[in-house]
Scaffold this motif. Structure first.
Motif, PDB file in Angstrom:
ATOM      1  N   PRO A  19      -4.399   8.145   0.893  1.00 37.93           N
ATOM      2  CA  PRO A  19      -3.854   7.113   0.008  1.00 37.93           C
ATOM      3  C   PRO A  19      -4.987   6.317  -0.655  1.00 37.93           C
ATOM      4  N   VAL A  20      -4.740   5.888  -1.880  1.00 37.73           N
ATOM      5  CA  VAL A  20      -5.720   5.090  -2.619  1.00 37.73           C
ATOM      6  C   VAL A  20      -6.052   3.808  -1.855  1.00 37.73           C
ATOM      7  N   ASP A  21      -5.062   3.236  -1.175  1.00 38.63           N
ATOM      8  CA  ASP A  21      -5.305   1.993  -0.428  1.00 38.63           C
ATOM      9  C   ASP A  21      -5.875   2.243   0.974  1.00 38.63           C
ATOM     10  N   LEU A  22      -6.141   3.518   1.283  1.00 42.44           N
ATOM     11  CA  LEU A  22      -6.714   3.925   2.574  1.00 42.44           C
ATOM     12  C   LEU A  22      -5.887   3.437   3.770  1.00 42.44           C
ATOM     13  N   ARG A  31       1.519  -3.066   3.029  1.00 36.69           N
ATOM     14  CA  ARG A  31       0.589  -2.111   2.442  1.00 36.69           C
ATOM     15  C   ARG A  31       0.202  -2.544   1.029  1.00 36.69           C
ATOM     16  N   ILE A  32      -1.020  -2.236   0.645  1.00 37.83           N
ATOM     17  CA  ILE A  32      -1.480  -2.589  -0.698  1.00 37.83           C
ATOM     18  C   ILE A  32      -0.682  -1.805  -1.735  1.00 37.83           C
ATOM     19  N   LEU A  33      -0.622  -0.485  -1.573  1.00 34.82           N
ATOM     20  CA  LEU A  33       0.126   0.366  -2.495  1.00 34.82           C
ATOM     21  C   LEU A  33       1.151   1.240  -1.787  1.00 34.82           C
ATOM     22  N   GLY A  34       0.771   1.841  -0.691  1.00 35.24           N
ATOM     23  CA  GLY A  34       1.660   2.745   0.034  1.00 35.24           C
ATOM     24  C   GLY A  34       1.133   4.166   0.038  1.00 35.24           C
ATOM     25  N   ASP A  35       1.761   4.997   0.854  1.00 34.11           N
ATOM     26  CA  ASP A  35       1.312   6.381   1.015  1.00 34.11           C
ATOM     27  C   ASP A  35       1.544   7.245  -0.219  1.00 34.11           C
TER      28      ASP A  35
END
Length: 166
Positions: A19-22, A31-35
């Motif tokens: 994921p971009v947000d690791l 979560r910052i963005l999610g999976d």
């Protein structure tokens, strides 16, 4: 807009992995963005948008398809990249509002790619926007975007790429 319409579907179909947000959370604990937002999806989604844009350029310049917009490699790259950045920004805001990944958010889910694409175009290719995006073109973008978005999501759901049909 085709180079902006393709990346989201391509990212969903070809994505996965890191994921971009690791996997990290924002200060609100969510979560910052999610999976669903992955590096592979972003890279392959942008590449797919650019590929479609290059095809449009070739069809216009070498085969006389004059109804296609007069794109450059820069404009198709901005459209494709902006679409996915807009989608990621919408995901970030969605998480802050407590919405889950995949939860429907009408209008925002449909127009995030348009906003992202236009932000980058206006920042880096303002003259192109002024030259090629008049009120009629903008009107058609507003009408076609939700229709294409819904159709792509239903297809993605039916073939098992998406968990929900929106």
């Amino acid at each position: 807009m085709v180079p902006a319409y393709v990346p989201n579907s391509a990212a969903a179909a070809l994505g996965g992995g890191t994921p971009v947000d690791l996997g990290k959370n924002w200060r609100d604990g969510r979560r910052i963005l999610g999976d669903g937002k992955t590096y592979r999806g972003f890279i392959l989604g942008v590449a797919a948008g650019i590929a479609v844009g290059v095809l449009q350029i070739v069809l216009r310049e070498h085969f006389g398809w004059s109804l296609l917009p007069e794109h450059t490699l820069v404009t198709v790259t901005l459209l494709a990249t902006g679409a996915l950045l807009g989608d990621m920004a919408e995901s970030f805001i969605k998480r802050r509002l407590g919405k889950e990944s995949g939860e429907e958010w009408p209008l925002a889910d449909q127009y995030d790619l348009v906003v992202g694409a236009f932000v980058l175009l206006i920042l880096f290719q303002y003259a192109w926007v002024v030259r090629y995006v008049d009120l009629l073109v903008f009107f058609w973008i507003l009408i076609l975007t939700p229709l294409l978005h819904r159709a792509a999501n239903i297809i993605g759901y039916l073939i098992g790429v998406k968990e929900v049909p929106w």
